[in-house]
Motif scaffolding. Structure first.
Motif, PDB file in Angstrom:
ATOM      1  N   GLU A  53       0.831  -1.196   0.000  1.00  0.00           N
ATOM      2  CA  GLU A  53       0.000   0.000   0.000  1.00  0.00           C
ATOM      3  C   GLU A  53       0.874   1.258   0.000  1.00  0.00           C
ATOM      4  N   GLY A  54       0.553   2.201  -0.870  1.00  0.00           N
ATOM      5  CA  GLY A  54       1.313   3.439  -0.971  1.00  0.00           C
ATOM      6  C   GLY A  54       2.531   3.358  -1.888  1.00  0.00           C
ATOM      7  N   GLU A  55       2.882   2.167  -2.305  1.00  0.00           N
ATOM      8  CA  GLU A  55       4.023   1.997  -3.213  1.00  0.00           C
ATOM      9  C   GLU A  55       3.585   2.225  -4.653  1.00  0.00           C
ATOM     10  N   LYS A  56       4.510   2.643  -5.493  1.00  0.00           N
ATOM     11  CA  LYS A  56       4.251   2.820  -6.924  1.00  0.00           C
ATOM     12  C   LYS A  56       5.311   2.043  -7.688  1.00  0.00           C
ATOM     13  N   PHE A  57       4.867   1.327  -8.686  1.00  0.00           N
ATOM     14  CA  PHE A  57       5.762   0.487  -9.483  1.00  0.00           C
ATOM     15  C   PHE A  57       5.626   0.851 -10.954  1.00  0.00           C
ATOM     16  N   VAL A  58       6.727   0.788 -11.674  1.00  0.00           N
ATOM     17  CA  VAL A  58       6.723   0.997 -13.116  1.00  0.00           C
ATOM     18  C   VAL A  58       7.293  -0.282 -13.740  1.00  0.00           C
ATOM     19  N   LEU A  59       6.497  -0.902 -14.594  1.00  0.00           N
ATOM     20  CA  LEU A  59       6.891  -2.143 -15.242  1.00  0.00           C
ATOM     21  C   LEU A  59       6.987  -1.923 -16.744  1.00  0.00           C
ATOM     22  N   GLN A  60       7.895  -2.639 -17.376  1.00  0.00           N
ATOM     23  CA  GLN A  60       8.016  -2.578 -18.826  1.00  0.00           C
ATOM     24  C   GLN A  60       7.733  -3.968 -19.379  1.00  0.00           C
ATOM     25  N   PHE A  61       6.799  -4.045 -20.308  1.00  0.00           N
ATOM     26  CA  PHE A  61       6.433  -5.296 -20.955  1.00  0.00           C
ATOM     27  C   PHE A  61       6.953  -5.271 -22.384  1.00  0.00           C
ATOM     28  N   LYS A  62       7.726  -6.293 -22.762  1.00  0.00           N
ATOM     29  CA  LYS A  62       8.213  -6.439 -24.137  1.00  0.00           C
ATOM     30  C   LYS A  62       7.579  -7.697 -24.716  1.00  0.00           C
ATOM     31  N   PHE A  63       6.827  -7.513 -25.793  1.00  0.00           N
ATOM     32  CA  PHE A  63       6.126  -8.614 -26.439  1.00  0.00           C
ATOM     33  C   PHE A  63       6.865  -9.025 -27.712  1.00  0.00           C
ATOM     34  N   THR A  64       6.824 -10.310 -28.023  1.00  0.00           N
ATOM     35  CA  THR A  64       7.415 -10.809 -29.264  1.00  0.00           C
ATOM     36  C   THR A  64       6.307 -10.980 -30.299  1.00  0.00           C
ATOM     37  N   ASN A  65       6.694 -11.289 -31.523  1.00  0.00           N
ATOM     38  CA  ASN A  65       5.696 -11.517 -32.568  1.00  0.00           C
ATOM     39  C   ASN A  65       4.994 -12.867 -32.402  1.00  0.00           C
ATOM     40  N   LYS A  66       5.362 -13.627 -31.375  1.00  0.00           N
ATOM     41  CA  LYS A  66       4.703 -14.901 -31.086  1.00  0.00           C
ATOM     42  C   LYS A  66       3.606 -14.757 -30.020  1.00  0.00           C
ATOM     43  N   TYR A  67       3.419 -13.532 -29.518  1.00  0.00           N
ATOM     44  CA  TYR A  67       2.374 -13.294 -28.528  1.00  0.00           C
ATOM     45  C   TYR A  67       1.018 -13.601 -29.153  1.00  0.00           C
ATOM     46  N   PRO A  68       0.109 -14.254 -28.477  1.00  0.00           N
ATOM     47  CA  PRO A  68       0.009 -14.598 -27.068  1.00  0.00           C
ATOM     48  C   PRO A  68       0.568 -15.968 -26.714  1.00  0.00           C
ATOM     49  N   PHE A  69       1.177 -16.639 -27.681  1.00  0.00           N
ATOM     50  CA  PHE A  69       1.702 -17.978 -27.411  1.00  0.00           C
ATOM     51  C   PHE A  69       3.052 -17.946 -26.715  1.00  0.00           C
ATOM     52  N   ASP A  70       3.676 -16.788 -26.690  1.00  0.00           N
ATOM     53  CA  ASP A  70       4.952 -16.559 -26.004  1.00  0.00           C
ATOM     54  C   ASP A  70       4.733 -15.436 -24.992  1.00  0.00           C
ATOM     55  N   SER A  71       5.117 -15.653 -23.756  1.00  0.00           N
ATOM     56  CA  SER A  71       4.922 -14.657 -22.703  1.00  0.00           C
ATOM     57  C   SER A  71       5.789 -13.433 -22.931  1.00  0.00           C
TER      58      SER A  71
END
Length: 78
Positions: A53-71
């Motif tokens: 609670e009160g924390e803030k997070f910044v995440l970066q998601f990198k997708f491949t051309n195999k998404y959604p079959f590749d995480s």
């Protein structure tokens, strides 16, 4: 403009859904994602009543051309 690949169509659909009805405390940098559909920056707030609670997070998601079959690769930026 070239037609979107199946992966890009799926990412676009999920991005629009996430921007239209985001979960509580979650936002996506839509401007960045629209410039590069395979790279998302997601801002998250810690859930009230938890250790985060009160924390803030910044995440970066990198997708491949195999998404959604590749995480996506997920990195914590801060």
């Amino acid at each position: 403009m070239a037609a979107l690949s199946p992966s890009e169509r799926r990412l676009m659909k999920e991005l629009m859904s996430l921007m239209k009805e985001p979960p509580p405390g979650v936002t996506v940098d839509g401007d960045q994602a629209s410039q590069n559909l395979t790279l998302w920056t997601v801002h998250m707030e810690g859930v009230p009543g938890t250790l985060y609670e009160g924390e803030k997070f910044v995440l970066q998601f990198k997708f491949t051309n195999k998404y959604p079959f590749d995480s996506p690769e997920v990195s914590i930026l801060s």
